[in-house]
Design an enzyme around this catalytic site. Structure first.
Site, PDB file in Angstrom:
ATOM      1  N   ASP A   8      46.939 -17.479  77.807  1.00 46.78           N
ATOM      2  CA  ASP A   8      46.066 -17.975  76.757  1.00 46.78           C
ATOM      3  C   ASP A   8      46.868 -17.976  75.451  1.00 46.78           C
ATOM      4  O   ASP A   8      47.901 -17.301  75.350  1.00 46.78           O
ATOM      5  CB  ASP A   8      44.857 -17.013  76.657  1.00 46.78           C
ATOM      6  CG  ASP A   8      43.974 -17.328  75.477  1.00 46.78           C
ATOM      7  OD1 ASP A   8      43.564 -18.487  75.337  1.00 46.78           O
ATOM      8  OD2 ASP A   8      43.690 -16.401  74.679  1.00 46.78           O
ATOM      9  N   ASP A  10      45.241 -18.432  71.601  1.00 51.76           N
ATOM     10  CA  ASP A  10      44.547 -17.764  70.485  1.00 51.76           C
ATOM     11  C   ASP A  10      44.147 -16.327  70.821  1.00 51.76           C
ATOM     12  O   ASP A  10      43.411 -16.089  71.772  1.00 51.76           O
ATOM     13  CB  ASP A  10      43.285 -18.533  70.106  1.00 51.76           C
ATOM     14  CG  ASP A  10      43.601 -19.885  69.494  1.00 51.76           C
ATOM     15  OD1 ASP A  10      44.735 -20.082  69.037  1.00 51.76           O
ATOM     16  OD2 ASP A  10      42.704 -20.742  69.478  1.00 51.76           O
ATOM     17  N   ASP A 214      42.629 -12.664  76.392  1.00 56.01           N
ATOM     18  CA  ASP A 214      42.035 -11.687  75.466  1.00 56.01           C
ATOM     19  C   ASP A 214      40.517 -11.735  75.435  1.00 56.01           C
ATOM     20  O   ASP A 214      39.885 -10.830  74.902  1.00 56.01           O
ATOM     21  CB  ASP A 214      42.543 -11.920  74.035  1.00 56.01           C
ATOM     22  CG  ASP A 214      41.927 -13.146  73.395  1.00 56.01           C
ATOM     23  OD1 ASP A 214      41.981 -14.230  74.021  1.00 56.01           O
ATOM     24  OD2 ASP A 214      41.355 -13.032  72.298  1.00 56.01           O
TER      25      ASP A 214
HETATM   26 MG   LIG Z   1      41.921 -16.304  73.337  1.00 54.70          MG
END
Ligand SMILES: [Mg+2]
Length: 267
Positions: A8, A10, A214
């Site tokens: 991922d 961001d 995240d």
């Molecule tokens: Mg993310």
């Protein structure tokens, strides 16, 4: 066995607030030296992915708009497979097309009178101001093909009506705190990871996959890899999921990313 890293962006490889990734550079360079593919798997658009690939000097495939499509550079794999040829890529589309999503939103707005404002209704300057981006970043964020982000300026209790209508029109929704999203039912980070893993396996024989994320929208990605890993978020915790072999990095965002890469790929 060949390793493949799915990541991922961001809040994982990029800092959630200022999008910096300086901390990742030494580990990223080591991955490149070792020929380990680094595959972005993100909510970001093609234009945003291309920006970071160019900056980081990566040449590997990438997954856009939360699994909306997989972009594989021409001649990346030595064999042919089913895809759409576009902009020097072989594109595998999983999501619904932007025009259909925009049409559904317009219909919902007309049928209900809800105040719905999509990125497609806003100028790049307006998106920049609203999302706290530069105008250049906003242009890349607006270049959507497989999902639409929108503001729903109505009381919270009307959400259910909105979600039901999106579903009745054959699409799915997301909610990220500020923006809502509409996308095709088949757009899925996990499905995209599995399709790419199959292609890597066809190319290299058995592969070992690592996934780093995240937040909740990374769960399908983490479930689709051999070794899932979560970086710490800004609140100091990890995404809420119990996977038997999930590695929880001590570091937050990019620092956690480095920790995972060092532990599972560079030893
Ligand atoms: Mg993310």
């Amino acid at each position: 066995m060949r390793l493949v890293l799915f990541t991922d962006l961001d809040g994982t490889m990029l800092d959630l607030y200022d999008y910096t990734y300086d901390a990742t550079l030494p580990a990223l360079n080591a991955l490149k030296r070792n020929g380990i593919p680094v595959v972005f798997c993100t909510a970001k658009t093609q234009a945003e992915n291309e920006y970071y690939r160019e900056e980081m000097g990566l040449k590997d495939p990438f997954i856009v708009e939360n699994g909306g499509a997989i972009f594989i550079p021409d001649d990346y794999f030595s064999f042919e497979f089913e895809c759409k040829k576009r902009d020097n890529y072989c594109v595998v589309e999983l999501g619904a097309l932007y025009e259909a999503l925009r049409k559904a939103l317009t219909e919902i707005r007309e049928e209900t009178g809800f105040k719905i404002t999509g990125f497609g209704d806003m100028t790049a300057e307006e998106v920049a101001k609203d999302a706290n981006l530069s105008v250049e970043q906003a242009k890349r964020a607006k270049a959507k093909h497989y999902n639409e982000s929108f503001i729903f300026d109505e009381p919270k209790e009307k959400e259910t009506i909105l979600f039901d209508m999106i579903s009745a029109k054959g699409f799915s929704h997301t909610y990220g705190g500020r923006y809502y999203g509409i996308h095709g039912k088949n757009a899925d980070k996990g499905k995209a990871v599995k399709i790419l893993t199959k292609l890597f396996t066809q190319e290299y024989g058995a592969v070992n996959t690592i996934g780093i994320g995240d937040s909740m929208n990374d769960i399908p990605l983490l479930k689709a890899v051999d070794q899932p890993a979560a970086v710490r978020n800004k609140k100091g915790g990890w995404l809420d999921i119990s996977l038997p072999n999930l590695y929880k990095a001590k570091g937050e965002g990019p620092e956690g990313w480095v920790e995972v890469v060092e532990k599972f790929t560079l030893q």
